[in-house]
Design a protein around this motif. Structure first.
Motif, PDB file in Angstrom:
ATOM      1  N   TRP A  31       0.835  -1.202   0.000  1.00 25.87           N
ATOM      2  CA  TRP A  31       0.000   0.000   0.000  1.00 25.87           C
ATOM      3  C   TRP A  31       0.867   1.248   0.000  1.00 25.87           C
ATOM      4  CZ3 TRP A  31      -0.718  -3.494   4.331  1.00 25.87           C
ATOM      5  CH2 TRP A  31      -1.599  -4.529   4.033  1.00 25.87           C
ATOM      6  N   THR A  64      -9.418   3.511   1.454  1.00 23.60           N
ATOM      7  CA  THR A  64      -9.524   2.279   0.668  1.00 23.60           C
ATOM      8  C   THR A  64      -8.403   1.307   1.031  1.00 23.60           C
ATOM      9  OG1 THR A  64     -10.563   3.488  -1.154  1.00 23.60           O
ATOM     10  CG2 THR A  64      -9.602   1.344  -1.664  1.00 23.60           C
ATOM     11  N   GLU A  65      -7.179   1.842   1.146  1.00 20.40           N
ATOM     12  CA  GLU A  65      -6.053   0.988   1.516  1.00 20.40           C
ATOM     13  C   GLU A  65      -6.191   0.462   2.941  1.00 20.40           C
ATOM     14  OE1 GLU A  65      -2.547   2.898  -1.316  1.00 20.40           O
ATOM     15  OE2 GLU A  65      -2.329   2.879   0.859  1.00 20.40           O
ATOM     16  N   GLY A  67      -8.937  -0.369   4.345  1.00 22.72           N
ATOM     17  CA  GLY A  67      -9.833  -1.512   4.209  1.00 22.72           C
ATOM     18  C   GLY A  67      -9.092  -2.761   3.763  1.00 22.72           C
ATOM     19  N   ASP A  68      -8.157  -2.590   2.815  1.00 21.20           N
ATOM     20  CA  ASP A  68      -7.362  -3.731   2.352  1.00 21.20           C
ATOM     21  C   ASP A  68      -6.469  -4.266   3.469  1.00 21.20           C
ATOM     22  OD1 ASP A  68      -8.510  -3.365  -0.108  1.00 21.20           O
ATOM     23  OD2 ASP A  68      -6.818  -2.225  -0.935  1.00 21.20           O
ATOM     24  N   ALA A  71      -8.511  -6.217   5.888  1.00 23.20           N
ATOM     25  CA  ALA A  71      -8.883  -7.509   5.295  1.00 23.20           C
ATOM     26  C   ALA A  71      -7.735  -8.507   5.417  1.00 23.20           C
ATOM     27  CB  ALA A  71      -9.274  -7.311   3.830  1.00 23.20           C
ATOM     28  N   SER A  72      -6.499  -8.023   5.213  1.00 27.52           N
ATOM     29  CA  SER A  72      -5.357  -8.923   5.345  1.00 27.52           C
ATOM     30  C   SER A  72      -5.182  -9.390   6.789  1.00 27.52           C
ATOM     31  CB  SER A  72      -4.080  -8.233   4.850  1.00 27.52           C
ATOM     32  OG  SER A  72      -3.642  -7.254   5.772  1.00 27.52           O
TER      33      SER A  72
END
Length: 694
Positions: A31, A64-65, A67-68, A71-72
């Motif tokens: 990211w 947005t990042e 959120g990623d 998720a990881s």
């Protein structure tokens, strides 16, 4: 000149598995704005490191990042999560306001807010313990992100606040529900309604942060927090009564009264929207979170919010003009004379850590000491400033000064002689900054006139706008250094050209003069002032004229009257008489002013037009004459100086929204009925009138 460096700033910070050297390089993570790594204890450290910026902003890309990254973490859950900033300046400054300007309508705003709320809920729902470690500025969306964590630690330099109200909004990422549930609801509402930040110890006392500790003590506290050994106080007993509707209704009455006393809710609707939101739904946090989205989306599309956000960027632009790219600071000023603005500048310099030598008499020194005591924010700051103040009647400090501040008053020739005498002592790169208006007569006194510039405070205080005027032979590097000095003092530099009245007084002069002409025609004084207040100004034209000094107004009017390019009308006899009689008010009789007089006569539509359009026409003229670089800077100057209502965006912004074609038509009517002084300035004509008409 002293170089400002702090090589240990990063090395002292607790960064978990990251080293300070890594943070000086581009992120190697997937990211752009976040760095994620686990330490030996399987604790995930997520560092916010907004790319290409010295501060963190919750932009759409950063969210947005995030959120990623979450998720990881859910795919491989760590033992705990530590959320921290990689920026020395602070945790997070809040949302990126540029994203708001790209929202086309209310529906777009709702969609973006729903996504942000879902992301915040993902952080809340992580099954592992979450800890936010705060330092520096933790504001707006940054604080709302921290509220989504289970625990919060802070360093002593932390400031936590929700300043959205300052741009016509209220919090939009859950703070309207989460903050009153965590701390005293009245304190939570006060934070959101005023935008004032809490210091670290205040936030700890309120229950907003769980512990305050310096950087070198954070690691054992982080371990204690993540292993359940940190004492948490989560029983918010003060919130219980406010779950009852009738208690919130009573509290809301007082909140509305206090909020409306500070700002008219018709012009600034955010406070009323926030109070209404909390009063209606404060007993049901989940519903409050839902309704917050739609309330925020409505506010973001109001003209008030658009104008205040634009003003924020204009202020940032002015602030950037006072920033030194070389990262160098001025260290010594020498004061010549004891004009009011000069002593204020000397005091602000001393309070900012500069050494200030005061030439002249003991009375001049006493005036500087008085200003230091008036502006000091703490006893410690006051003492440091007094320690840096040097009585120097022989002007030895001029040889060491980065800038000579000319605050002399009186006859021109003695002032020129004194400047000429001291110039030989100055260093080649030293500035000469004068409060004289005009500054051109002083040029002949200097062998190097390229170092000479003129200054004027819009208001003598921290954060004030300061006009920095360059004459035809001022060097560009001198102008740059003068702006940086003003920025170093915590003020906002506004570059203008050296013309009578500089920018602010030049633009306002026709408005003040028209008000005096109306008084001479028999129009009620209080009605004139009330018209300005109703429009949204903090004070009327006659109050401004009295603040400037009637003799100064008369001198300015006469100079502008003698100009070839659209001269000002002849100053009225009522002003000349007041000056000759030594009066401080235009009308000698005691008047009621405009407060509380409900039977006051209102101005006619024509009189209203005469006042407003004289100001708008003057603003266009100043832009055409190149007094200031562009329309945005003129709007910012009038608003930040307190002369034009912020919610209207500035005189030229108001003119665009009213419609140039309509204004030109009204000016033509006044020019025909009242006099040629209302003839539309040529600056209206080229593109604006055509586009408005089409």
């Amino acid at each position: 000149m002293t170089q400002v460096t702090n090589p240990l700033a990063l090395r002292e910070r607790e960064l978990g598995p990251f080293s300070h050297l890594e943070l000086q390089q581009a992120a190697s993570s997937p990211w752009q704005h976040w760095r994620l790594r686990r330490d030996d204890n399987d604790i995930a450290w997520l560092l916010f490191d907004h790319a290409g910026s010295s501060t963190n902003l919750l932009s759409v890309a950063a969210m947005t990042e995030l959120g990623d990254a979450l998720a990881s973490l859910r795919r491989d859950m760590p033992k705990a999560l530590v959320l921290r900033s990689a920026k020395p300046a602070g945790f997070c400054m809040g949302a990126d306001l540029k994203d708001f300007s790209q929202l086309g309508n209310e529906a777009d705003a709702v969609r973006q807010l729903v996504d942000a709320h879902l992301l915040a809920q993902q952080l809340i729902d992580l099954p592992c313990p979450t800890l936010a470690v705060l330092h520096g500025e933790t504001l707006g969306g940054g604080l709302e992100l921290a509220l989504c964590c289970d625990m919060r630690l802070a360093t002593p330099d932390t400031r936590t606040g929700l300043p959205e109200i300052l741009v016509g909004l209220h919090p939009g990422l859950g703070a309207t529900a989460r903050l009153p549930d965590l701390i005293d609801p009245l304190l939570a509402m006060r934070m959101m309604l005023t935008g004032k930040a809490l210091k670290a110890e205040e936030a700890h006392k309120a229950g907003l942060v769980d512990q305050v500790a310096p950087e070198h003590q954070l690691r054992p506290l982080i371990d204690a927090a993540l292993n359940g050994r940190l004492t948490l106080h989560r029983r918010n007993l003060k919130a219980r009564p406010f779950r009852l509707d009738w208690v919130r209704r009573l509290a809301a009455v007082a909140m509305r009264r206090q909020a409306s006393a500070k700002a008219d809710p018709r012009h600034y609707p955010a406070a009323e929207a926030l109070i209404d939101l909390w009063q209606r739904h404060g007993g049901k946090p989940d519903l409050l979170l839902h309704r917050e989205i739609y309330s925020f989306a409505r506010l973001i599309n109001t003209p008030t919010s658009r104008h205040l956000i634009q003003l924020f960027f204009q202020r940032q632009r002015l602030k950037a003009l006072g920033t030194s790219k070389e990262n160098r600071r001025r260290s010594h000023l020498h004061l010549l004379g004891a004009g009011d603005d000069g002593t204020v500048l000397a005091a602000l310099a001393a309070l900012s850590g500069l050494r200030v030598s005061v030439g002249g008499t003991t009375a001049d020194m006493a005036a500087c000491i008085k200003q230091i005591r008036l502006h000091a924010r703490s006893d410690a700051q006051q003492q440091r400033a007094l320690d840096g103040l040097i009585y120097d009647p022989e002007h030895h400090g001029a040889a060491l000064a980065d800038a000579l501040i000319d605050a002399q008053q009186g006859e021109l020739e003695p002032r020129r002689e004194q400047l000429q005498k001291l110039e030989s002592r100055l260093r080649p790169q030293a500035l000469v900054l004068s409060f004289a208006d005009p500054v051109e007569p002083l040029r002949a006194a200097l062998n190097d006139a390229g170092r000479l510039l003129s200054l004027r405070f819009a208001a003598p205080e921290y954060g004030a706008l300061v006009e920095v005027a360059a004459h035809s032979t001022s060097r560009n590097i001198s102008q740059q250094h003068a702006r940086q000095l003003i920025g170093q003092l915590g003020c906002l530099p506004l570059p203008v050209s050296s013309q009578p009245g500089l920018l602010l007084r030049r633009v306002l002069a026709p408005w003040l003069l028209e008000a005096m002409l109306l008084v001479e025609e028999g129009v009620n004084v209080d009605a004139i002032e009330q018209a300005a207040i109703t429009f949204g100004c903090s004070r009327g034209p006659l109050a401004i004229a009295e603040h400037w000094g009637l003799s100064n107004c008369l001198a300015l009017f006469e100079r502008l009257h003698n100009e070839r390019d659209t001269p000002l009308a002849e100053p009225p006899a009522i002003l000349r008489n007041a000056v000759e009689q030594g009066r401080s008010a235009l009308v000698s009789a005691k008047r009621s002013r405009w407060k509380g007089n409900k039977k006051m006569t209102k101005l006619s539509a024509e009189h209203d037009d005469r006042l407003l359009l004289s100001l708008l026409n003057s603003a266009v003229r100043a832009c055409r004459q190149g007094i200031v670089s562009d329309a945005d800077m003129l709007d910012a100057a009038l608003v930040l100086a307190g002369y034009f209502p912020p919610f209207r965006g500035g005189p030229l912004c108001h003119a665009r929204e009213t419609g140039h074609a309509e204004i030109i038509e009204r000016l033509h009517t006044l020019s025909r009925d009242v006099g040629p002084r209302f003839a539309p300035d040529p600056g209206w004509q080229p593109a604006e009138a055509v586009s408005a008409a089409s």
